[in-house]
Design an enzyme around this catalytic site. Structure first.
Site, short mmCIF file in Angstrom:
data_model
loop_
_atom_site.label_atom_id
_atom_site.label_comp_id
_atom_site.label_asym_id
_atom_site.label_seq_id
_atom_site.Cartn_x
_atom_site.Cartn_y
_atom_site.Cartn_z
N ASP A 82 77.63 -11.13 -27.82
CA ASP A 82 78.61 -11.40 -28.88
C ASP A 82 79.97 -10.79 -28.59
OD1 ASP A 82 77.42 -12.88 -30.94
OD2 ASP A 82 76.48 -11.11 -31.83
N LYS A 110 79.04 -15.42 -27.06
CA LYS A 110 78.89 -16.01 -28.40
C LYS A 110 80.07 -15.61 -29.28
CE LYS A 110 75.45 -14.90 -31.48
NZ LYS A 110 76.18 -14.51 -32.70
N GLU A 179 73.08 -20.32 -38.43
CA GLU A 179 72.40 -19.26 -39.21
C GLU A 179 72.40 -19.62 -40.70
OE1 GLU A 179 73.59 -15.25 -38.33
OE2 GLU A 179 72.53 -14.44 -40.09
O1 KIV Z 1 74.32 -10.41 -33.99
C1 KIV Z 1 73.23 -11.01 -34.10
O2 KIV Z 1 72.14 -10.45 -33.96
C2 KIV Z 1 73.26 -12.44 -34.39
C3 KIV Z 1 71.96 -13.08 -34.78
C4 KIV Z 1 71.69 -12.85 -36.21
C5 KIV Z 1 71.95 -14.53 -34.46
O3 KIV Z 1 74.29 -13.03 -34.36
#
Ligand code: KIV
Length: 266
Positions: A82, A110, A179
């Site tokens: 992320d 992501k 989500e």
């Molecule tokens: O940060 C995370 O764990 C997520 C998941 C909930 C998909 O984005």
């Protein structure tokens, strides 16, 4: 080794694939053994590792640190990481921060949002960095939503989400993550795009499923979300072990028994 090509083939063949969040070396090794297809170093680490009440305080350096720990300890999975809150609002920041995470071992970056991400998605794709665009309940926008609420309900919201997905895929997104959206909408989105769609609280018809590792091991602080199943205490986990829980999750998603009716939103 799982690649984006593997996931595309899974989508084409109707083979459901798994994703779990992971933040450290030992769990990354155990997920390797259980042949979890993809791993997400999620900014959820702000809540489950760092003890914050949202993902907002997580920094790019935090993400790079945990990504490196996971990446050096797992050989099999495709690794998603992320970009955290406000680290990709400005294009030049987004490029520099994506480079940090890719150099730490991520294979895919992501990002949360919709069509406003198109320029970034195209720029990163052209620079050799695939993206997964996360839509629906995007936790970095919890203050905009006024809480962690199901998104995409009603025709207007559903059409907007579908249009946003089509726009980012057209711009070059390699994966979509949905989500907490109604299962029918997630099914429609999954059928509408050529790229693999991963779901969490999005029903059984997405191409892949993701859960936060702590949730699926029954380590939940506060209310247990509807879409969570505890694979550690599941009676089919006869060893009552974490390794058994990962293996059962992998098996349940592949065979289509997870998620079931009770985990979905309408
Ligand atoms: O940060 C995370 O764990 C997520 C998941 C909930 C998909 O984005």
């Amino acid at each position: 080794m799982t690649t984006l090509t593997t996931l595309k083939k899974f989508k084409k063949d109707g083979t459901k694939f798994t994703c779990l969040t992971c933040y450290d070396a030992m769990f990354a090794r155990m997920m390797d053994k259980a042949q979890i297809d993809t791993i997400l170093i999620g900014d959820s680490l702000g809540m489950v590792v760092q003890g914050h009440d949202s993902t907002l305080p997580v920094s790019v350096d935090d993400m790079a640190y945990h990504t490196a720990n996971v990446a050096r300890s797992n050989e099999q999975a495709l690794i998603l990481a992320d970009l955290p809150f406000m680290s990709y609002t400005i294009l030049s920041d987004a490029i520099a921060n994506s480079r940090k995470l890719m150099q730490a071992g991520a294979h895919v970056i992501k990002i949360e949002g919709g069509r406003e991400l198109c320029e970034l998605v195209t720029t990163l794709a052209q620079a050799g960095t695939p993206t997964c665009v996360h839509l629906g309940l995007t936790p970095q926008s919890v203050n905009v939503f006024g809480g962690y609420k199901v998104q995409g309900r009603g025709d207007e919201a559903a059409n907007k989400l579908l249009d946003d997905v089509k726009a980012v895929v057209e711009a070059g997104a390699a994966l979509i993550l949905l989500e907490c959206v109604p299962a029918d909408l997630a099914k429609m989105v999954t059928q509408a795009v050529s790229v693999p769609v991963i779901g969490i609280g999005a029903g059984a018809d997405t191409d892949g499923q993701v859960l936060v590792m702590h949730d699926m091991l029954g380590m939940v602080h506060g209310r247990v979300p509807r879409f969570v199943h505890d694979f550690l205490t599941d009676e089919r986990n006869t060893e009552h072990s974490i390794a058994g829980a990962f293996a059962l999750y992998q098996q349940s998603v592949r065979e289509g028994s997870f998620p079931s009716e009770q985990h979905k939103f309408s």
